[in-house]
Each structure stands twice: as C-alpha cells, then as structure tokens.
Design a protein around this motif. Structure first.
Motif, short mmCIF file in Angstrom:
data_model
loop_
_atom_site.label_atom_id
_atom_site.label_comp_id
_atom_site.label_asym_id
_atom_site.label_seq_id
_atom_site.Cartn_x
_atom_site.Cartn_y
_atom_site.Cartn_z
N TYR A 52 0.75 -1.24 -0.34
CA TYR A 52 -0.04 0.04 -0.12
C TYR A 52 0.77 1.28 0.09
O TYR A 52 0.55 2.23 -0.74
CB TYR A 52 -1.06 -0.17 1.30
N TYR A 53 1.99 1.18 0.80
CA TYR A 53 2.73 2.46 0.87
C TYR A 53 3.54 2.43 -0.55
O TYR A 53 3.80 3.43 -1.24
CB TYR A 53 4.12 2.04 1.72
N GLN A 54 4.02 1.49 -1.33
CA GLN A 54 4.47 1.44 -2.55
C GLN A 54 3.62 2.02 -3.73
O GLN A 54 4.11 2.74 -4.54
CB GLN A 54 4.98 -0.20 -2.88
N ALA A 127 -2.07 9.60 5.62
CA ALA A 127 -1.75 10.69 6.16
C ALA A 127 -0.55 11.42 5.53
O ALA A 127 -0.36 12.59 5.41
CB ALA A 127 -1.28 10.60 7.90
N TYR A 128 0.32 10.59 5.18
CA TYR A 128 1.51 11.24 4.44
C TYR A 128 0.96 11.72 2.93
O TYR A 128 1.78 12.81 2.80
CB TYR A 128 2.71 9.83 4.15
N VAL A 129 0.32 10.97 2.30
CA VAL A 129 -0.14 11.50 1.08
C VAL A 129 -0.88 12.74 1.08
O VAL A 129 -0.52 13.86 0.51
CB VAL A 129 -1.11 10.43 0.11
N GLN A 174 14.88 -8.15 -6.27
CA GLN A 174 14.96 -6.86 -7.27
C GLN A 174 14.75 -5.84 -6.66
O GLN A 174 15.42 -4.75 -6.86
CB GLN A 174 14.11 -7.43 -8.75
N TYR A 175 13.67 -5.85 -6.03
CA TYR A 175 13.08 -4.41 -5.41
C TYR A 175 14.36 -3.89 -4.72
O TYR A 175 14.74 -2.40 -4.84
CB TYR A 175 11.93 -4.32 -4.60
N PHE A 176 14.92 -4.60 -3.64
CA PHE A 176 15.76 -4.12 -2.68
C PHE A 176 17.09 -3.55 -3.33
O PHE A 176 17.67 -2.79 -3.14
CB PHE A 176 16.09 -5.13 -1.65
O1 LIG Z 1 11.89 -0.32 2.96
C1 LIG Z 1 12.25 0.79 3.63
O2 LIG Z 1 12.28 0.71 4.76
C2 LIG Z 1 11.69 2.05 2.99
C3 LIG Z 1 11.57 3.26 3.65
C4 LIG Z 1 11.26 4.53 2.99
C5 LIG Z 1 11.08 5.62 3.76
O3 LIG Z 1 11.92 5.80 4.56
O4 LIG Z 1 10.04 6.40 3.59
C6 LIG Z 1 10.90 4.29 1.42
C7 LIG Z 1 11.31 3.12 0.90
N1 LIG Z 1 11.57 2.01 1.57
C8 LIG Z 1 11.11 2.90 -0.42
O5 LIG Z 1 11.36 2.04 -1.00
C9 LIG Z 1 10.79 3.97 -1.46
O6 LIG Z 1 10.49 3.80 -2.58
C10 LIG Z 1 10.52 5.34 -0.77
C11 LIG Z 1 10.06 6.64 -1.28
C12 LIG Z 1 10.00 7.28 -0.08
C13 LIG Z 1 9.51 8.50 -0.01
O7 LIG Z 1 9.18 9.26 1.16
O8 LIG Z 1 9.23 9.20 -0.93
N2 LIG Z 1 10.15 6.58 1.13
C14 LIG Z 1 10.49 5.35 0.74
#
Ligand SMILES: O=C(O)c1cc(C(=O)O)c2c(n1)C(=O)C(=O)c1cc(C(=O)O)[nH]c1-2
Length: 251
Positions: A52-54, A127-129, A174-176
């Motif tokens: 959902y964050y992604q 809340a972030y968006v 791959q993502y990481f």
């Molecule tokens: O896996 C994580 O712990 C982590 C943390 C964060 C972060 O600190 O917000 C992001 C991501 N991953 C991430 O993959 C990502 O694309 C990303 C974008 C953002 C942002 O705030 O724009 N945070 C993060």
C-alpha cells in the motif's frame, strides 16, 4: 521574544541525520525481520501491507509535482514516479514489489486487491499522501528525507533474508537491489532542496518536526502489523476472525 540563532547548513544536516535514531529499523518488527525470527505469516503480512505504501508513493510524488513551481526541481522529481511505475523497458518498483509478493508466497491478485492492508497502515500512509497534497512543495520534499536512513535497510535485507528465509524465492530481491541507487540519488536531491530553502531556526525546527511526523508514519505501520501478525490481535479480534475492516474505498 528574541529570534533563535539559525543552525548552520552543517548543523541542520546533522540534526536531520540525528533523527535516524528513530527510524523504523529500531522497531521490534524490523529487528525480528533481520534476526530471522519472523514467521512466514509475518513476512507475508509485511509485504502485503507495505504494498500500500509502494502504490501511494507515486501519488504522493505527483502531489509534490503538482504544487511545485520550480521547473528544474520538477524535471528531477518526476524521476521518482518513473522509478515506481516503470518506464522504457525497465520494470518499476511497483512491479518489482509484486514479484516480491509472489516470491514470499502471495498471489499478485491478493497483493493488488489490498485485502490484507490493515486500517492502521492505510491511515498512516494516507496521512503522508495528504500531507504532501496540502503542504508547500519544499516541506513535502523534506518529508521524504527518511530515505536518508533507507539505503542500509535495503542492503540489510539483501544480506540477511536469503540465509534466514531460504523459502523466499530469489527473484523477489530485485526491489531491494534497485532501491539502493535510487534512494541515494533521491535523498541527495531532497537534502539539497531542504538545506537551500529552510534558513531560519523556526523553519528548521518545523522541518525537524515534519521529519518526525514521517518517522511516525513508518513506525505506526509496523505497530499495526505487530498487533495483527505477532500479537494476533487484528482489528475486531474480540468479535470475529473475519477481516471485516474497510477495503477498497478511497478516502
Ligand atoms: O523499505 C524501507 O524501509 C523504505 C523506507 C522508505 C522511507 O524511509 O520512507 C522508503 C522506501 N523503503 C522505499 O522503498 C521508497 O521507495 C520510498 C520512497 C519514499 C518517500 O518518502 O518518497 N520513502 C521510501
């Protein structure tokens, strides 16, 4: 009232970086993920909820772009959306995360449907968006600075998961791998904007508080997952075993 002395550029950067002590790497859910004590259900729960964050990150970035009056910044910032959505021949972060989902034993449909997304995770991400939508673009840009602390997090996963969780298919990593370089570049840009823009002590203190808000978002997501997948107390657990919490409506 006398005005407080502003932090120098170096002091401000140091104060921002000191916030790293509250990064979600310190959350017990993350600690368990690295020391190998997460159950498959906890790993799957994390992957499904983090999706959902992604998917919201590009919407967050589109909001920043929509408010941004600086053409040079827009030209750089737009790269973040392309990174997540994919462009040219490259698969983006969202597709890579779906593959991570499959690698941990979830179906694409299950992840895409958001059926596992807990209300606490939704509320935190939304809340972030919403913050990015309403704030001025420089403050919203600064809120992405938790990524200052993220490159090691992705590397740690690459270093520890294969040995602790051999049942995770390697295609999932791959993502990481792709985030290692993307996060460094993004953070360098976000930091430049922040240090160039916020010069008074009042502004600097406000930015430190905004960064804390973003840390709260990340921490709260993991609190919700702890309740559901570690303590076995998902929402309404005293009433039903069914996932009755709201899904699929945009708030
Ligand atoms: O896996 C994580 O712990 C982590 C943390 C964060 C972060 O600190 O917000 C992001 C991501 N991953 C991430 O993959 C990502 O694309 C990303 C974008 C953002 C942002 O705030 O724009 N945070 C993060």
């Amino acid at each position: 009232m006398t005005e407080q002395t502003p932090l120098t550029r170096e002091e401000f950067e140091k104060a921002l970086k000191a916030k790293g002590q509250f990064y979600h790497t310190q959350h017990p859910y993350h600690v368990a993920m690295y020391d190998g004590s997460c159950t498959p259900e906890q790993i799957r729960g994390w992957v499904a909820n983090r999706f959902y964050y992604q998917v919201r990150i590009p919407i967050k970035d589109a909001n920043i772009l929509a408010n941004c009056t600086d053409r040079d910044v827009r030209r750089e910032w737009i790269q973040r959306i392309l990174d997540h959505d994919g462009h040219g021949g490259a698969i983006g972060g969202i597709e890579a995360w779906l593959r991570l989902g499959e690698a941990v034993g979830l179906t694409r449909e299950e992840v895409l449907s958001h059926e596992h997304v807990l209300p606490g995770v939704r509320f935190a991400v939304d809340a972030y968006v919403n913050f990015a939508r309403r704030a001025n673009w420089q403050e919203a840009a600064a809120s992405s600075l938790t990524e200052l602390f993220a490159p090691t997090i992705h590397q740690n996963r690459l270093d520890t998961w294969p040995q602790h969780y051999p049942w995770v298919k390697p295609e999932g990593y791959q993502y990481f791998r792709q985030r290692l370089s993307e996060a460094r570049r993004d953070v360098e840009h976000g930091l430049r904007i922040t240090l160039d823009t916020f010069k008074t002590r009042e502004q600097q203190d406000r930015i430190l508080e905004i960064l804390q808000f973003k840390l709260d978002v990340l921490w709260t997501m993991l609190d919700a997952m702890t309740m559901a997948y570690e303590l076995k107390r998902p929402p309404y657990h005293t009433v039903t075993d069914n996932r009755v919490y709201h899904r699929g409506i945009e708030l």
